[in-house]
Design a protein around this motif. Structure first.
Motif, PDB file in Angstrom:
ATOM      1  N   THR A   1      35.087  56.892  48.340  1.00  0.00           N
ATOM      2  CA  THR A   1      34.127  56.663  47.262  1.00  0.00           C
ATOM      3  C   THR A   1      34.658  55.596  46.330  1.00  0.00           C
ATOM      4  O   THR A   1      35.838  55.599  45.972  1.00  0.00           O
ATOM      5  CB  THR A   1      33.889  57.954  46.456  1.00  0.00           C
ATOM      6  OG1 THR A   1      33.438  58.994  47.343  1.00  0.00           O
ATOM      7  CG2 THR A   1      32.845  57.739  45.376  1.00  0.00           C
ATOM      8  N   ALA A   2      33.797  54.667  45.943  1.00  0.00           N
ATOM      9  CA  ALA A   2      34.176  53.638  44.979  1.00  0.00           C
ATOM     10  C   ALA A   2      32.937  53.193  44.216  1.00  0.00           C
ATOM     11  O   ALA A   2      31.842  53.128  44.778  1.00  0.00           O
ATOM     12  CB  ALA A   2      34.817  52.442  45.672  1.00  0.00           C
TER      13      ALA A   2
ATOM     14  N   VAL B   1      31.330  43.170  45.441  1.00  0.00           N
ATOM     15  CA  VAL B   1      31.287  41.819  44.907  1.00  0.00           C
ATOM     16  C   VAL B   1      32.201  40.960  45.765  1.00  0.00           C
ATOM     17  O   VAL B   1      33.304  41.386  46.129  1.00  0.00           O
ATOM     18  CB  VAL B   1      31.688  41.772  43.415  1.00  0.00           C
ATOM     19  CG1 VAL B   1      33.086  42.318  43.202  1.00  0.00           C
ATOM     20  CG2 VAL B   1      31.558  40.353  42.863  1.00  0.00           C
ATOM     21  N   VAL B   2      31.731  39.779  46.123  1.00  0.00           N
ATOM     22  CA  VAL B   2      32.454  38.910  47.036  1.00  0.00           C
ATOM     23  C   VAL B   2      32.831  37.620  46.322  1.00  0.00           C
ATOM     24  O   VAL B   2      31.996  36.998  45.655  1.00  0.00           O
ATOM     25  CB  VAL B   2      31.590  38.566  48.273  1.00  0.00           C
ATOM     26  CG1 VAL B   2      32.335  37.612  49.202  1.00  0.00           C
ATOM     27  CG2 VAL B   2      31.174  39.830  49.008  1.00  0.00           C
TER      28      VAL B   2
ATOM     29  N   ALA C   1      36.909  46.595  39.228  1.00  0.00           N
ATOM     30  CA  ALA C   1      36.759  47.044  40.612  1.00  0.00           C
ATOM     31  C   ALA C   1      37.720  48.192  40.886  1.00  0.00           C
ATOM     32  O   ALA C   1      38.897  48.133  40.513  1.00  0.00           O
ATOM     33  CB  ALA C   1      37.020  45.901  41.582  1.00  0.00           C
ATOM     34  N   ASP C   2      37.228  49.225  41.527  1.00  0.00           N
ATOM     35  CA  ASP C   2      38.111  50.327  41.927  1.00  0.00           C
ATOM     36  C   ASP C   2      39.100  49.863  42.991  1.00  0.00           C
ATOM     37  O   ASP C   2      40.275  50.233  42.977  1.00  0.00           O
ATOM     38  CB  ASP C   2      37.300  51.488  42.519  1.00  0.00           C
ATOM     39  CG  ASP C   2      36.203  51.984  41.620  1.00  0.00           C
ATOM     40  OD1 ASP C   2      35.208  51.266  41.452  1.00  0.00           O
ATOM     41  OD2 ASP C   2      36.354  53.090  41.082  1.00  0.00           O
ATOM     42  N   VAL C   3      38.571  49.060  43.935  1.00  0.00           N
ATOM     43  CA  VAL C   3      39.365  48.568  45.053  1.00  0.00           C
ATOM     44  C   VAL C   3      39.216  47.056  45.117  1.00  0.00           C
ATOM     45  O   VAL C   3      38.093  46.536  45.109  1.00  0.00           O
ATOM     46  CB  VAL C   3      38.909  49.198  46.392  1.00  0.00           C
ATOM     47  CG1 VAL C   3      39.753  48.666  47.545  1.00  0.00           C
ATOM     48  CG2 VAL C   3      38.991  50.719  46.326  1.00  0.00           C
ATOM     49  N   VAL C   4      40.353  46.343  45.170  1.00  0.00           N
ATOM     50  CA  VAL C   4      40.355  44.894  45.311  1.00  0.00           C
ATOM     51  C   VAL C   4      41.019  44.565  46.644  1.00  0.00           C
ATOM     52  O   VAL C   4      42.162  44.978  46.887  1.00  0.00           O
ATOM     53  CB  VAL C   4      41.094  44.197  44.157  1.00  0.00           C
ATOM     54  CG1 VAL C   4      41.035  42.678  44.321  1.00  0.00           C
ATOM     55  CG2 VAL C   4      40.513  44.606  42.808  1.00  0.00           C
TER      56      VAL C   4
ATOM     57  N   PHE D   1      46.273  43.702  37.284  1.00  0.00           N
ATOM     58  CA  PHE D   1      45.542  44.898  37.706  1.00  0.00           C
ATOM     59  C   PHE D   1      45.822  46.044  36.745  1.00  0.00           C
ATOM     60  O   PHE D   1      46.893  46.120  36.130  1.00  0.00           O
ATOM     61  CB  PHE D   1      45.923  45.291  39.131  1.00  0.00           C
ATOM     62  CG  PHE D   1      45.703  44.185  40.117  1.00  0.00           C
ATOM     63  CD1 PHE D   1      44.424  43.794  40.469  1.00  0.00           C
ATOM     64  CD2 PHE D   1      46.773  43.502  40.678  1.00  0.00           C
ATOM     65  CE1 PHE D   1      44.205  42.752  41.361  1.00  0.00           C
ATOM     66  CE2 PHE D   1      46.572  42.472  41.572  1.00  0.00           C
ATOM     67  CZ  PHE D   1      45.277  42.092  41.917  1.00  0.00           C
ATOM     68  N   ALA D   2      44.867  46.955  36.655  1.00  0.00           N
ATOM     69  CA  ALA D   2      44.965  48.079  35.733  1.00  0.00           C
ATOM     70  C   ALA D   2      45.530  49.305  36.440  1.00  0.00           C
ATOM     71  O   ALA D   2      45.430  49.435  37.666  1.00  0.00           O
ATOM     72  CB  ALA D   2      43.584  48.396  35.164  1.00  0.00           C
ATOM     73  N   PRO D   3      46.120  50.220  35.690  1.00  0.00           N
ATOM     74  CA  PRO D   3      46.568  51.475  36.292  1.00  0.00           C
ATOM     75  C   PRO D   3      45.413  52.166  37.017  1.00  0.00           C
ATOM     76  O   PRO D   3      44.295  52.231  36.515  1.00  0.00           O
ATOM     77  CB  PRO D   3      47.031  52.295  35.073  1.00  0.00           C
ATOM     78  CG  PRO D   3      47.432  51.261  34.069  1.00  0.00           C
ATOM     79  CD  PRO D   3      46.458  50.132  34.253  1.00  0.00           C
TER      80      PRO D   3
END
Length: 335
Positions: free
Chosen positions: A134-135, A165-166, A201-204, A221-223
């Protein structure tokens, strides 16, 4: 013993389309077999060219035991300038050898296999580090074959994603991948700015052809963000040093000036490495919440063997493999 088959890329693409969840399971099993020490996976050998500094052909020999019992080698060319001709960057073949006799029994077009095992590894890493399929937002940086395969594997694993997002320097590539993600049933948009694309973004996912780091701010990037460092060279040492670092194999990944390798050179130690994905799978490592989580898979030859062997057997069972009679000129020492 002396059967020899060839499996072409069109056949493999069809088989991969029909079996992506099974390929993820195969990659998971191969990682655990490798972690248990039932494998031989030497360092990759890089063939480079003085007049083509960005091009290379890589040999990945390996043996995978356990339920597999197969040896072999992938020979994969990486020519980044191919994309200027609108042809894929990578081309490859995979040779499979019988463990008991050493005789090769199959040759497979392997760019499809390589892309599939890379995508399966990425999706498996995302699943384990993000805590589930899930993201809210997934950012794909680089809009080539690998990114397309990752999106297809995410869809095959029934990921729930509010939006993709691309980002790609080539707007036409970004547009093509955005359209493909829409065909998979997700909402997708393209973004010219990397910073805006990666924000929140949850996942990059990095799937570029970058030869050296360009994301260098320590607070990039964030924690809690999950970063899939698939192309291995986009992130600077300070970014890596401030994150939880999960690799597929520590010794392999700390070579060839990958982002983790550059961090090791800068820091003078390996203390920033938390462990491997197999350790996460076994519950020996818990994904961090107080730091970004970076998964850096170097790409192990054992994965190519596991996925290649599975697809080879499917091709034979379905009558899709091409037999080459009398491939071996001699099958007895003495008549």
């Amino acid at each position: 013993m002396f059967d020899f088959h060839v499996v072409g890329g069109a056949v493999l693409r069809t088989l991969i389309d029909d079996s992506r969840p099974d390929i993820v399971d195969t990659v998971r099993s191969a990682y655990l077999t490798h972690y248990d020490g039932d494998s031989v996976n030497p360092n990759s050998y890089f063939l480079r060219f003085p007049d083509k500094p960005d091009a290379r052909i890589i040999a990945l020999p390996a043996h995978l035991g356990g339920d597999y019992g197969v040896s072999g080698i992938k020979w994969i060319a990486s020519y980044p300038r191919n994309i200027e001709r609108n042809i894929p960057r990578a081309s490859a073949t995979l040779l499979l050898n019988d463990y008991e006799t050493g005789y090769p029994f199959a040759c497979l077009e392997a760019s499809q296999i390589s892309a599939a095992r890379t995508a399966a590894s990425a999706v498996l890493g995302a699943l384990e580090l993000a805590g589930g399929p899930t993201a809210t937002r997934i950012c794909l940086v680089g809009a080539g074959v690998i990114a397309r395969n990752i999106a297809e594997f995410l869809a095959a694993q029934s990921w729930s994603v509010d939006s993709f997002v691309v980002h790609d320097r080539d707007v036409s590539y970004a547009s093509s991948l955005t359209r493909r993600i829409g065909e998979l049933g997700y909402r997708a948009e393209q973004e010219d700015s990397y910073e805006r694309a990666a924000a929140d973004a949850d996942v990059v996912v990095f799937a570029t052809t970058a030869p050296e780091p360009w994301v260098t701010r320590a607070d990039a990037f964030a924690p809690g963000q999950t970063v899939l460092n698939i192309s291995l060279r986009d992130l600077g040492p300070d970014v890596v040093a401030g994150a939880q670092n999960i690799l597929d194999d520590v010794d392999h990944c700390l070579t060839a000036n990958t982002s983790p390798h550059l961090a090791e050179q800068q820091l003078g130690n390996r203390d920033f490495i938390d462990g491997t994905l197999a350790q996460v799978l076994r519950g020996e490592i818990t994904p961090a919440r107080d730091r970004p989580r970076i998964f850096s898979p170097f790409g192990l030859g054992v994965l190519d063997l596991a996925v290649g062997q599975r697809l080879y057997q499917q091709a034979v069972d379905k009558g899709l493999a091409v037999s080459v009679p009398d491939f071996f000129g001699e099958t007895q020492r003495w008549n």
